[in-house]
Design a protein around this motif. Structure first.
Motif, PDB file in Angstrom:
ATOM      1  N   ASP A 179      18.860 130.363  22.594  1.00  0.00           N
ATOM      2  CA  ASP A 179      19.966 129.414  22.434  1.00  0.00           C
ATOM      3  C   ASP A 179      21.063 129.813  23.415  1.00  0.00           C
ATOM      4  O   ASP A 179      21.575 130.931  23.365  1.00  0.00           O
ATOM      5  CB  ASP A 179      20.469 129.486  20.985  1.00  0.00           C
ATOM      6  N   THR A 180      21.449 128.895  24.302  1.00  0.00           N
ATOM      7  CA  THR A 180      22.410 129.240  25.354  1.00  0.00           C
ATOM      8  C   THR A 180      23.772 129.638  24.795  1.00  0.00           C
ATOM      9  O   THR A 180      24.471 130.452  25.395  1.00  0.00           O
ATOM     10  CB  THR A 180      22.593 128.089  26.351  1.00  0.00           C
ATOM     11  N   TYR A 181      24.176 129.067  23.664  1.00  0.00           N
ATOM     12  CA  TYR A 181      25.455 129.442  23.053  1.00  0.00           C
ATOM     13  C   TYR A 181      25.455 130.927  22.705  1.00  0.00           C
ATOM     14  O   TYR A 181      26.407 131.651  23.016  1.00  0.00           O
ATOM     15  CB  TYR A 181      25.701 128.590  21.805  1.00  0.00           C
ATOM     16  N   HIS A 182      24.404 131.390  22.070  1.00  0.00           N
ATOM     17  CA  HIS A 182      24.311 132.791  21.675  1.00  0.00           C
ATOM     18  C   HIS A 182      24.034 133.691  22.879  1.00  0.00           C
ATOM     19  O   HIS A 182      24.569 134.809  22.966  1.00  0.00           O
ATOM     20  CB  HIS A 182      23.228 132.962  20.622  1.00  0.00           C
ATOM     21  N   MET A 183      23.218 133.230  23.810  1.00  0.00           N
ATOM     22  CA  MET A 183      22.943 134.001  25.020  1.00  0.00           C
ATOM     23  C   MET A 183      24.223 134.268  25.797  1.00  0.00           C
ATOM     24  O   MET A 183      24.415 135.350  26.359  1.00  0.00           O
ATOM     25  CB  MET A 183      21.943 133.252  25.912  1.00  0.00           C
ATOM     26  N   ASN A 184      25.099 133.282  25.838  1.00  0.00           N
ATOM     27  CA  ASN A 184      26.353 133.411  26.575  1.00  0.00           C
ATOM     28  C   ASN A 184      27.242 134.516  26.006  1.00  0.00           C
ATOM     29  O   ASN A 184      28.071 135.085  26.717  1.00  0.00           O
ATOM     30  CB  ASN A 184      27.097 132.070  26.534  1.00  0.00           C
ATOM     31  N   ILE A 185      27.029 134.851  24.730  1.00  0.00           N
ATOM     32  CA  ILE A 185      27.777 135.926  24.084  1.00  0.00           C
ATOM     33  C   ILE A 185      27.113 137.282  24.301  1.00  0.00           C
ATOM     34  O   ILE A 185      27.784 138.275  24.602  1.00  0.00           O
ATOM     35  CB  ILE A 185      27.917 135.646  22.568  1.00  0.00           C
ATOM     36  N   GLU A 186      25.786 137.330  24.154  1.00  0.00           N
ATOM     37  CA  GLU A 186      25.090 138.611  24.047  1.00  0.00           C
ATOM     38  C   GLU A 186      24.336 139.072  25.292  1.00  0.00           C
ATOM     39  O   GLU A 186      24.143 140.270  25.488  1.00  0.00           O
ATOM     40  CB  GLU A 186      24.098 138.549  22.871  1.00  0.00           C
ATOM     41  N   GLU A 187      23.872 138.148  26.118  1.00  0.00           N
ATOM     42  CA  GLU A 187      23.022 138.533  27.247  1.00  0.00           C
ATOM     43  C   GLU A 187      23.848 138.828  28.501  1.00  0.00           C
ATOM     44  O   GLU A 187      24.983 138.365  28.636  1.00  0.00           O
ATOM     45  CB  GLU A 187      22.020 137.417  27.559  1.00  0.00           C
ATOM     46  N   SER A 188      23.271 139.580  29.420  1.00  0.00           N
ATOM     47  CA  SER A 188      23.945 139.885  30.683  1.00  0.00           C
ATOM     48  C   SER A 188      24.010 138.670  31.602  1.00  0.00           C
ATOM     49  O   SER A 188      24.922 138.545  32.412  1.00  0.00           O
ATOM     50  CB  SER A 188      23.219 141.030  31.393  1.00  0.00           C
ATOM     51  N   ASP A 189      23.028 137.799  31.498  1.00  0.00           N
ATOM     52  CA  ASP A 189      23.017 136.553  32.247  1.00  0.00           C
ATOM     53  C   ASP A 189      22.098 135.584  31.522  1.00  0.00           C
ATOM     54  O   ASP A 189      21.505 135.935  30.495  1.00  0.00           O
ATOM     55  CB  ASP A 189      22.564 136.769  33.697  1.00  0.00           C
ATOM     56  N   LEU A 190      21.972 134.376  32.027  1.00  0.00           N
ATOM     57  CA  LEU A 190      21.148 133.379  31.341  1.00  0.00           C
ATOM     58  C   LEU A 190      19.830 133.094  32.056  1.00  0.00           C
ATOM     59  O   LEU A 190      19.117 132.160  31.678  1.00  0.00           O
ATOM     60  CB  LEU A 190      21.937 132.077  31.160  1.00  0.00           C
ATOM     61  N   TYR A 191      19.497 133.901  33.036  1.00  0.00           N
ATOM     62  CA  TYR A 191      18.249 133.733  33.780  1.00  0.00           C
ATOM     63  C   TYR A 191      17.229 134.804  33.401  1.00  0.00           C
ATOM     64  O   TYR A 191      16.090 134.497  33.021  1.00  0.00           O
ATOM     65  CB  TYR A 191      18.550 133.784  35.276  1.00  0.00           C
ATOM     66  N   THR A 192      17.645 136.055  33.477  1.00  0.00           N
ATOM     67  CA  THR A 192      16.732 137.167  33.220  1.00  0.00           C
ATOM     68  C   THR A 192      16.082 137.118  31.848  1.00  0.00           C
ATOM     69  O   THR A 192      14.862 137.349  31.729  1.00  0.00           O
ATOM     70  CB  THR A 192      17.465 138.510  33.408  1.00  0.00           C
ATOM     71  N   PRO A 193      16.826 136.830  30.765  1.00  0.00           N
ATOM     72  CA  PRO A 193      16.179 136.797  29.442  1.00  0.00           C
ATOM     73  C   PRO A 193      15.059 135.763  29.340  1.00  0.00           C
ATOM     74  O   PRO A 193      14.072 135.993  28.636  1.00  0.00           O
ATOM     75  CB  PRO A 193      17.332 136.454  28.498  1.00  0.00           C
ATOM     76  N   VAL A 194      15.217 134.627  30.015  1.00  0.00           N
ATOM     77  CA  VAL A 194      14.170 133.613  29.985  1.00  0.00           C
ATOM     78  C   VAL A 194      12.903 134.164  30.631  1.00  0.00           C
ATOM     79  O   VAL A 194      11.789 134.002  30.111  1.00  0.00           O
ATOM     80  CB  VAL A 194      14.634 132.329  30.697  1.00  0.00           C
ATOM     81  N   LEU A 195      13.070 134.868  31.763  1.00  0.00           N
ATOM     82  CA  LEU A 195      11.914 135.470  32.418  1.00  0.00           C
ATOM     83  C   LEU A 195      11.322 136.588  31.569  1.00  0.00           C
ATOM     84  O   LEU A 195      10.096 136.753  31.496  1.00  0.00           O
ATOM     85  CB  LEU A 195      12.301 136.005  33.794  1.00  0.00           C
ATOM     86  N   ASP A 196      12.177 137.371  30.920  1.00  0.00           N
ATOM     87  CA  ASP A 196      11.687 138.456  30.058  1.00  0.00           C
ATOM     88  C   ASP A 196      10.829 137.905  28.923  1.00  0.00           C
ATOM     89  O   ASP A 196       9.755 138.444  28.633  1.00  0.00           O
ATOM     90  CB  ASP A 196      12.867 139.229  29.452  1.00  0.00           C
ATOM     91  N   VAL A 197      11.295 136.845  28.288  1.00  0.00           N
ATOM     92  CA  VAL A 197      10.557 136.272  27.165  1.00  0.00           C
ATOM     93  C   VAL A 197       9.289 135.565  27.662  1.00  0.00           C
ATOM     94  O   VAL A 197       8.226 135.649  27.040  1.00  0.00           O
ATOM     95  CB  VAL A 197      11.454 135.302  26.374  1.00  0.00           C
ATOM     96  N   GLY A 198       9.387 134.883  28.775  1.00  0.00           N
ATOM     97  CA  GLY A 198       8.214 134.290  29.417  1.00  0.00           C
ATOM     98  C   GLY A 198       7.433 133.360  28.509  1.00  0.00           C
ATOM     99  O   GLY A 198       8.004 132.472  27.857  1.00  0.00           O
ATOM    100  N   ASN A 199       6.117 133.576  28.451  1.00  0.00           N
ATOM    101  CA  ASN A 199       5.270 132.647  27.697  1.00  0.00           C
ATOM    102  C   ASN A 199       5.382 132.804  26.184  1.00  0.00           C
ATOM    103  O   ASN A 199       4.705 132.105  25.439  1.00  0.00           O
ATOM    104  CB  ASN A 199       3.808 132.775  28.131  1.00  0.00           C
ATOM    105  N   ARG A 200       6.277 133.701  25.741  1.00  0.00           N
ATOM    106  CA  ARG A 200       6.511 133.813  24.295  1.00  0.00           C
ATOM    107  C   ARG A 200       7.725 132.992  23.855  1.00  0.00           C
ATOM    108  O   ARG A 200       8.119 133.021  22.696  1.00  0.00           O
ATOM    109  CB  ARG A 200       6.678 135.284  23.906  1.00  0.00           C
ATOM    110  N   LEU A 201       8.295 132.249  24.802  1.00  0.00           N
ATOM    111  CA  LEU A 201       9.372 131.322  24.471  1.00  0.00           C
ATOM    112  C   LEU A 201       8.765 130.051  23.887  1.00  0.00           C
ATOM    113  O   LEU A 201       7.966 129.376  24.534  1.00  0.00           O
ATOM    114  CB  LEU A 201      10.189 130.979  25.718  1.00  0.00           C
TER     115      LEU A 201
END
Length: 289
Positions: A179-201
């Motif tokens: 969720d971008t709202y929560h990612m904007n609070i907790e993640e370092s950026d909004l690109y890397t986590p998507v790649l980290d999660v990958g096919n488990r998203l």
């Protein structure tokens, strides 16, 4: 890919009138899917929902956040049992409506905890979700665990933490919900986590930093949608926004809606539909570069 809207954009209640309003308005705004929050699954009219969805040619998903009384991380086995039974009821509803996704904070209570999650609490939640995932798989439904910020759970606040917890659940039918709202609070950026999660998203929420109009806050949507394109994501992308002009007072307080950034859900929804589709089209063109 299905582009959807959370039903709370259009209605704060889900009796016959509220459900009809939310489904019809979601269709009118141009979305493909409606996400219905099952705040009271034991009194939800699944057959009415199924009929309205068919009439409006909309796909459906469902979500909820557990409470202290249904917390799967509780050290009280009766509380865990209540939570599991509630989620089983939700699975029955999703199946009856013809949906294939149950998502949200379905692994702990959605609240601010005053201590870290315990190993026993994590194990309790993982075991319950593994059992639920087996039942969901038989119904053709996937569970997606929403990664929310530190004020809404103590179990997982980042994509990497979610991946670690999925390994503890140990079931292929359980995925990550970003969720971008929560990612904007907790993640370092909004690109890397998507790649980290990958096919488990398995599910994605699109919300602005202040839960208002998309593009009017600080969320880096360009990076997020580039990430989705990079991993070849093809699951639901659902707009989420809240205003006390629509949602009821208790939910407004729980979500911390102390000021309203919109009062016209029709305009908000139509804008969000255009915004998401424009972002997706923009990243599609990268393949031409």
């Amino acid at each position: 890919m299905l582009i959807g809207a959370h039903a709370l954009v259009f209605s704060g209640s889900f009796d016959a009138a509220g459900l009809t309003l939310a489904i019809e308005k979601t269709k009118q705004a141009g979305f493909d899917l409606i996400e219905i929050p099952l705040m009271d699954p034991f009194h939800f009219d699944r057959m009415l929902a199924a009929r309205l969805l068919q009439e409006n040619e909309l796909a459906v998903s469902a979500s909820l956040g557990l409470s202290e009384a249904t917390d799967l991380t509780s050290d009280d086995p009766d509380v865990v049992t209540r939570g599991e039974r509630m989620l089983e009821k939700c699975l029955e509803i999703v199946h009856a409506m013809g949906g294939s996704d149950l998502c949200g904070v379905i692994y702990s209570a959605m609240k601010k905890y005053m201590a870290p999650a315990t190993p026993a609490g994590r194990a309790s939640s993982a075991a319950a979700l593994a059992r639920l995932a087996s039942r969901a798989e038989g119904l053709g439904i996937r569970l997606s665990l929403e990664v929310v910020n530190r004020y809404e759970t103590n179990l997982m606040n980042t994509g990497r933490q979610a991946l670690a917890f999925l390994d503890e659940v140990g079931h292929d039918n359980v995925s990550v919900h970003l969720d971008t709202y929560h990612m904007n609070i907790e993640e370092s950026d909004l690109y890397t986590p998507v790649l980290d999660v990958g096919n488990r998203l398995g599910y994605a929420h699109v919300g602005e930093s202040h839960r208002g109009y998309l593009g009017s806050g600080t969320v880096d949507f360009g990076s997020f949608f580039r990430g989705l394109a990079r991993i070849g994501y093809d699951g639901p992308v659902v707009f989420e926004s809240f205003s006390s002009a629509v949602v009821n007072e208790d939910l407004s307080r729980m979500l911390g809606i102390w000021r309203n950034l919109w009062d016209d859900p029709d305009d908000l929804g139509a804008h969000a539909n255009r915004f998401i589709r424009t972002q997706l089209r923009a990243v599609e063109t990268i393949a031409l570069h």
